[in-house]
Design a protein around this motif. Structure first.
Motif, PDB file in Angstrom:
ATOM      1  N   GLN A 514       0.836  -1.210   0.000  1.00 52.64           N
ATOM      2  CA  GLN A 514       0.000   0.000   0.000  1.00 52.64           C
ATOM      3  C   GLN A 514       0.867   1.255   0.000  1.00 52.64           C
ATOM      4  O   GLN A 514       0.546   2.234  -0.688  1.00 52.64           O
ATOM      5  CB  GLN A 514      -0.936  -0.017   1.214  1.00 52.64           C
ATOM      6  CG  GLN A 514      -2.066  -1.031   1.067  1.00 52.64           C
ATOM      7  CD  GLN A 514      -2.891  -1.172   2.343  1.00 52.64           C
ATOM      8  OE1 GLN A 514      -2.380  -0.964   3.455  1.00 52.64           O
ATOM      9  NE2 GLN A 514      -4.138  -1.543   2.205  1.00 52.64           N
ATOM     10  N   SER A 522      -5.508  -0.132  -8.387  1.00 50.51           N
ATOM     11  CA  SER A 522      -6.921  -0.295  -8.047  1.00 50.51           C
ATOM     12  C   SER A 522      -7.188  -1.629  -7.361  1.00 50.51           C
ATOM     13  O   SER A 522      -8.134  -1.754  -6.578  1.00 50.51           O
ATOM     14  CB  SER A 522      -7.782  -0.173  -9.310  1.00 50.51           C
ATOM     15  OG  SER A 522      -7.420  -1.162 -10.267  1.00 50.51           O
ATOM     16  N   VAL A 523      -6.356  -2.643  -7.646  1.00 47.74           N
ATOM     17  CA  VAL A 523      -6.556  -3.954  -7.019  1.00 47.74           C
ATOM     18  C   VAL A 523      -6.313  -3.869  -5.513  1.00 47.74           C
ATOM     19  O   VAL A 523      -6.980  -4.536  -4.716  1.00 47.74           O
ATOM     20  CB  VAL A 523      -5.626  -5.007  -7.659  1.00 47.74           C
ATOM     21  CG1 VAL A 523      -5.731  -6.344  -6.928  1.00 47.74           C
ATOM     22  CG2 VAL A 523      -5.958  -5.187  -9.136  1.00 47.74           C
ATOM     23  N   ASP A 526      -8.882  -1.608  -2.095  1.00 50.10           N
ATOM     24  CA  ASP A 526     -10.118  -2.253  -1.667  1.00 50.10           C
ATOM     25  C   ASP A 526     -10.506  -1.699  -0.310  1.00 50.10           C
ATOM     26  O   ASP A 526      -9.741  -1.815   0.652  1.00 50.10           O
ATOM     27  CB  ASP A 526      -9.903  -3.762  -1.591  1.00 50.10           C
ATOM     28  CG  ASP A 526     -11.164  -4.516  -1.198  1.00 50.10           C
ATOM     29  OD1 ASP A 526     -12.158  -3.873  -0.832  1.00 50.10           O
ATOM     30  OD2 ASP A 526     -11.151  -5.766  -1.263  1.00 50.10           O
ATOM     31  N   LYS A 529      -9.860  -3.721   2.792  1.00 48.95           N
ATOM     32  CA  LYS A 529      -8.512  -3.962   3.296  1.00 48.95           C
ATOM     33  C   LYS A 529      -8.135  -2.882   4.304  1.00 48.95           C
ATOM     34  O   LYS A 529      -8.201  -1.697   4.011  1.00 48.95           O
ATOM     35  CB  LYS A 529      -7.501  -3.977   2.138  1.00 48.95           C
ATOM     36  CG  LYS A 529      -7.663  -5.173   1.199  1.00 48.95           C
ATOM     37  CD  LYS A 529      -6.564  -5.189   0.160  1.00 48.95           C
ATOM     38  CE  LYS A 529      -6.749  -6.314  -0.839  1.00 48.95           C
ATOM     39  NZ  LYS A 529      -6.574  -7.635  -0.220  1.00 48.95           N
ATOM     40  N   HIS A 568      -2.637 -10.665  -2.583  1.00 48.64           N
ATOM     41  CA  HIS A 568      -3.239  -9.337  -2.693  1.00 48.64           C
ATOM     42  C   HIS A 568      -3.316  -8.848  -4.134  1.00 48.64           C
ATOM     43  O   HIS A 568      -4.267  -8.157  -4.521  1.00 48.64           O
ATOM     44  CB  HIS A 568      -2.426  -8.337  -1.861  1.00 48.64           C
ATOM     45  CG  HIS A 568      -2.418  -8.638  -0.399  1.00 48.64           C
ATOM     46  ND1 HIS A 568      -3.551  -8.679   0.368  1.00 48.64           N
ATOM     47  CD2 HIS A 568      -1.390  -8.939   0.439  1.00 48.64           C
ATOM     48  CE1 HIS A 568      -3.237  -8.971   1.616  1.00 48.64           C
ATOM     49  NE2 HIS A 568      -1.928  -9.132   1.692  1.00 48.64           N
ATOM     50  N   PRO A 571      -6.302 -11.505  -6.668  1.00 50.55           N
ATOM     51  CA  PRO A 571      -7.312 -12.023  -5.738  1.00 50.55           C
ATOM     52  C   PRO A 571      -7.883 -13.377  -6.136  1.00 50.55           C
ATOM     53  O   PRO A 571      -8.305 -14.150  -5.277  1.00 50.55           O
ATOM     54  CB  PRO A 571      -8.398 -10.938  -5.761  1.00 50.55           C
ATOM     55  CG  PRO A 571      -7.674  -9.686  -6.159  1.00 50.55           C
ATOM     56  CD  PRO A 571      -6.610 -10.132  -7.116  1.00 50.55           C
TER      57      PRO A 571
END
Length: 575
Positions: A514, A522-523, A526, A529, A568, A571
């Protein structure tokens, strides 16, 4: 498992990304990777319940006693394995029906198996493939026709095998097989029940005393590139390791090896002579005859050429045995050296099989908008050399097409007895803008994912190792342990303006990703998360990552790190 990190944090720079006021909150969380609590008995949790039960075999008292008892007597391992196999309702002779291809080596054995399995599946055979470790879910280790067995199938066969072993344990001193032994027995059971035409079996560690070596009549054996790894078990020289690897040779069973250094090659030759196993060395990939154009491999990197050649010899020999059952293979015991295997003309099916091969986590590239991830589970110095060669070539191609400045980020961890300092030294010429370190903990949350639990290493030890890795990186860059350490790309591309930055250590893989991606993937964006807050000063250090056109992230040093990242970044791999 509730963890307390205060003793580690007192050392100074660890988790500088985390504001001090949030430390107490963070220590109340349990880690996905390290929780020792079994999954609750909930509806639709049968798979996780099976995996949590499997995980008890990592630390149960009988498994630990097995390790202590057998450490000085490795030959006992196969005797014990035979006993567990029989208690599970199988015999060594049953394994002969699997038409096994048995592969060992230090690096490249998994890729070799993947090439081999894909080619023979392309011929229409029903394949089984047993490998280790898994990246995201344990059922990845047991594949039918290239796909991990489904959760329902895993659960069904797990309880069949576990039940048989559990009900007989009282008559055998309460013993249960340790984690890897159990999975090996489970894989054999699955392949027999699913009636595969062949099984590609990757050795776990070594060869001679590895529990997969209970196999007595494989159809063909292979040895990939040898190097230094698992020295406490296999020996501290490459020659000792070669002796262990050559232990999978069987009388009259053809075996192939990639080109090895003179010392280990001589050991393999001697082992083959003792066992009366015919042994050949694989030719260069470029020596094979192809109808048109160059060969394209589905796995990137020059080092994959050796693995592909070995896979071709294994597949070709297996096909000969299948269609010419009376063909014999004579041992070349009088040859001065190891003879070179014959080059042959590749069929279109073989060519397509090589091109279609996929093996996640090894020289893998994932593009998520402006972020490109380069993932490779290299964890020895030799495999890291191959990783660096692949990354520098691949990243350079991506940078030329970026159309603007690019930041390079290293995300690294290494575990066990691996020589982190030596691997990090090899990575220095890649000229990373940021070097980020984290343990193999997928994320800090209050629930657990049994697939990625590891009971064998404490959280504190993992975090301490990250600090040591950070210190090694600083030393190799001649930067010392000073605030404001400069990590710049020094040549080739004007990726970032000169600025001072720091190495960073994060508490888990998700928090590291992150921070690196700064909301641009964009994945990872979330809402479900949890985002661990960081200091404002650390957030400010990431300004260049928000301003560059692209971010290129190399994730390496551990297959477990790569697996945690893939959970992560892809997914679908966790479903």
């Amino acid at each position: 498992m509730m963890v307390c990190l205060s003793r580690v944090w007192k050392r100074g720079s660890v988790f500088t990304a985390l504001p001090r006021q949030d430390w107490s909150n963070f220590t109340t969380l349990s880690f996905k990777y390290s929780s020792t609590k079994a999954a609750p008995q909930l509806p639709k949790m049968e798979y996780q319940d099976a995996v949590c039960t499997l995980n008890t075999l990592q630390t149960n008292a009988s498994a630990l006693e097995q390790v202590r008892r057998e450490r000085g007597h490795p030959q006992f391992q196969l005797h014990a394995m035979r006993g567990f196999l029989e208690r599970a309702g199988l015999t060594v002779e049953d394994l002969d029906h699997l038409n096994i291809i048995h592969v060992t080596g230090t690096k490249g054995k998994g890729s070799t198996c993947a090439f081999t399995e894909q080619m023979l599946r392309s011929y229409g055979f029903r394949t089984g493939f047993y490998s280790s470790p898994h990246l995201v879910q344990v059922r990845e280790r047991i594949r039918i026709n290239g796909k991990p067995i489904g959760k329902e199938l895993f659960t069904k066969y797990f309880w069949q095998v576990y039940g048989r072993l559990d009900e007989t344990k009282d008559a055998h001193g309460g013993t249960m097989p340790a984690y890897f032994r159990f999975l090996t027995i489970l894989a054999f059971h699955v392949f027999l029940q699913e009636k595969v035409d062949l099984a590609v079996i990757e050795v776990g560690i070594g060869g001679a005393y590895d529990c997969t070596n209970i196999i007595k009549r494989p159809w063909v054996c292979g040895v990939s590139s040898l190097g230094i790894d698992h020295t406490q078990i296999l020996g501290d020289t490459i020659e000792k390791i070669a002796w262990q690897k050559g232990g999978i040779f069987k009388p009259g069973v053809p075996a192939f090896t990639v080109k090895q250094p003179d010392g280990p090659m001589a050991v393999l030759k001697e082992r083959a002579k003792e066992i009366r196993c015919p042994l050949w060395v694989c030719p260069e990939l470029e020596d094979y005859q192809v109808n048109r154009g160059p060969l394209n491999l589905g796995l990137a990197g020059q080092h994959q050429h050796f693995n592909a050649s070995l896979a071709l010899q294994l597949s070709h020999t297996w096909l000969q045995r299948r269609f010419l059952p009376d063909k014999s293979f004579s041992p070349n015991v009088e040859s001065a050296g190891v003879p070179k295997a014959t080059c042959f003309k590749l069929s279109p099916i073989m060519v397509k099989g090589l091109a279609d091969t996929e093996w996640p986590g090894r020289t893998q590239t994932l593009r998520h908008g402006p972020i490109t991830y380069f993932l490779d589970g290299a964890h020895t110095t030799r495999s890291m050399q191959a990783c660096v060669h692949w990354f520098r070539e691949s990243a350079a191609r991506h940078e030329q097409a970026a159309g603007g400045p690019v930041a390079r980020v290293l995300l690294f961890n290494a575990t066990g007895e691996r020589d982190s300092a030596a691997m990090l030294k090899l990575l220095v010429p890649c000229h990373f803008d940021f070097a980020v370190f984290c343990p193999n903990i997928t994320e800090a949350i209050t629930t657990c994912n049994a697939d990625q639990q590891n009971f064998n290493v404490s959280v504190e030890n993992m975090l301490t190792r990250c600090l040591d890795n950070e210190r090694s990186w600083l030393m190799h860059n001649c930067l010392g342990e000073k605030p404001g350490t400069q990590l710049l790309i020094e040549d080739s591309l004007p990726l970032l303006p000169k600025h001072k930055t720091q190495t960073l250590v994060f508490p888990c893989i998700l928090s590291a990703l992150q921070w690196i991606t700064q909301g641009r993937d964009s994945v990872l964006a979330d809402p479900a998360k949890k985002v661990i807050p960081v200091k404002a000063s650390v957030t400010a250090k990431a300004i260049p990552l928000r301003e560059v056109t692209e971010i290129h992230v190399l994730i390496t040093g551990s297959l477990h790190l790569v697996g945690g990242a893939l959970k992560h970044l892809d997914p679908s791999s966790a479903k």
